[in-house]
Scaffold this active site. Sequence first.
Site, mmCIF file in Angstrom:
data_model
loop_
_atom_site.group_PDB
_atom_site.id
_atom_site.type_symbol
_atom_site.label_atom_id
_atom_site.label_comp_id
_atom_site.label_asym_id
_atom_site.label_seq_id
_atom_site.Cartn_x
_atom_site.Cartn_y
_atom_site.Cartn_z
ATOM 1 N N ASN A 9 0.866 -1.185 0.000
ATOM 2 C CA ASN A 9 0.000 0.000 0.000
ATOM 3 C C ASN A 9 0.902 1.234 0.000
ATOM 4 O O ASN A 9 1.516 1.549 1.005
ATOM 5 C CB ASN A 9 -0.895 -0.037 1.256
ATOM 6 N N LYS A 11 0.059 4.246 -0.232
ATOM 7 C CA LYS A 11 -0.584 5.419 0.386
ATOM 8 C C LYS A 11 -0.371 6.645 -0.522
ATOM 9 O O LYS A 11 -0.395 6.510 -1.729
ATOM 10 C CB LYS A 11 -0.061 5.613 1.809
ATOM 11 N N HIS A 96 -9.428 1.418 5.037
ATOM 12 C CA HIS A 96 -8.132 1.569 5.729
ATOM 13 C C HIS A 96 -8.328 2.491 6.930
ATOM 14 O O HIS A 96 -9.136 3.422 6.883
ATOM 15 C CB HIS A 96 -7.087 2.142 4.755
ATOM 16 N N GLU A 98 -6.675 4.862 7.976
ATOM 17 C CA GLU A 98 -6.463 6.289 7.690
ATOM 18 C C GLU A 98 -7.722 6.901 7.091
ATOM 19 O O GLU A 98 -8.039 8.065 7.344
ATOM 20 C CB GLU A 98 -5.231 6.446 6.776
ATOM 21 N N GLU A 168 -5.196 -4.795 10.722
ATOM 22 C CA GLU A 168 -4.171 -3.768 10.885
ATOM 23 C C GLU A 168 -4.395 -3.043 12.217
ATOM 24 O O GLU A 168 -5.203 -2.105 12.280
ATOM 25 C CB GLU A 168 -4.253 -2.753 9.743
ATOM 26 N N GLY A 174 2.897 2.344 10.850
ATOM 27 C CA GLY A 174 3.853 3.446 10.686
ATOM 28 C C GLY A 174 4.574 3.816 11.972
ATOM 29 O O GLY A 174 5.224 4.855 12.050
ATOM 30 N N SER A 214 3.759 -2.128 10.301
ATOM 31 C CA SER A 214 5.217 -2.152 10.490
ATOM 32 C C SER A 214 5.857 -3.490 10.101
ATOM 33 O O SER A 214 6.787 -3.946 10.769
ATOM 34 C CB SER A 214 5.581 -1.776 11.933
HETATM 35 P P1 13P Z 1 3.229 0.416 7.680
HETATM 36 O O1 13P Z 1 3.749 -0.880 7.086
HETATM 37 O O2 13P Z 1 3.964 1.626 7.196
HETATM 38 O O3 13P Z 1 3.136 0.330 9.171
HETATM 39 O O4 13P Z 1 1.716 0.595 7.142
HETATM 40 C C1 13P Z 1 0.839 -0.457 7.238
HETATM 41 C C2 13P Z 1 -0.399 -0.113 6.489
HETATM 42 O O5 13P Z 1 -1.125 0.774 6.863
HETATM 43 C C3 13P Z 1 -0.687 -0.878 5.265
HETATM 44 O O6 13P Z 1 -1.961 -0.606 4.789
#
Ligand code: 13P
Length: 256
Positions: A9, A11, A96, A98, A168, A174, A214
């Site tokens: 992803n 983003k 997601h 976010e 997740e 992150g 992560s």
């Molecule tokens: P990270 O791997 O940067 O923690 O992000 C995970 C994520 O949100 C994948 O959709």
Amino acid sequence: MRRPIIGGNWKMNKGLPSEATDMLKKLIPLVKNIDNIDIVIAPPYTTLIPVINLTKNTNIMIAAQNMYFEEKGAFTGEISPIFLKELGCSYVILGHSERRDILKETDEIINKKVKKALNFNLNPIVCIGEHLIEREANKAKEFIEKQFRISFKDLSDEELQKTVIAYEPIWAIGTGRTATPEQAEEIHIFIRDLIASSYNSKTAKVVRIQYGGSIKPSNAKYIFKKENIDGGLVGGASLQAESFSEIVKAANDSPF
Ligand code: 13P
């Protein structure tokens, strides 16, 4: 019986065609011999066309990062599932954290999107997972159960079987703080049990549940060793061809 799936992803990164295609030109040869797992990349909308063109006839499939639940019309700024399907997307990430937390998408909205994606033969990758506050209050499972019940409301067995669930935990996204393989496995088993009780045991065995949060080359193989973890959804480490390909290889070599 479940084919693992690793998603990258991106983003809101690599939104310019040249940066997206530079990355993929490095990634394609690194993963070309991978055949035990599905590999999916989710670039921003602005690079879908060059990315889809470049990955045609490779083992990399493409996901969009979101879509709207209507097909067309006066919805300024939104993207229809028809556009994504016609361009050549196979998957779409929905819900997601976010989008849930920053853009205020509710489970009800996500449910409409999941149904619409399935109508257009796009496989949804639906993210669920708790915040730190729920985990610390010992309410992670309760929180996830509510997300599960509403986001997947009124889906048939066949529809849920086409859906990928990404667990997740938001506190692991992150932050560099990964859930331990045991913490992740516990929630994956919980989700699989929810599927078994609300659908049936066959569907529970078929649905792929990825972990996200992560994932790095250094921790990937420990996470993928767990029986109920069918791959991962990778954020930061999916932006470099080298680190993403190492994670892909860890999944490909894992005894799922
Ligand atoms: P990270 O791997 O940067 O923690 O992000 C995970 C994520 O949100 C994948 O959709």
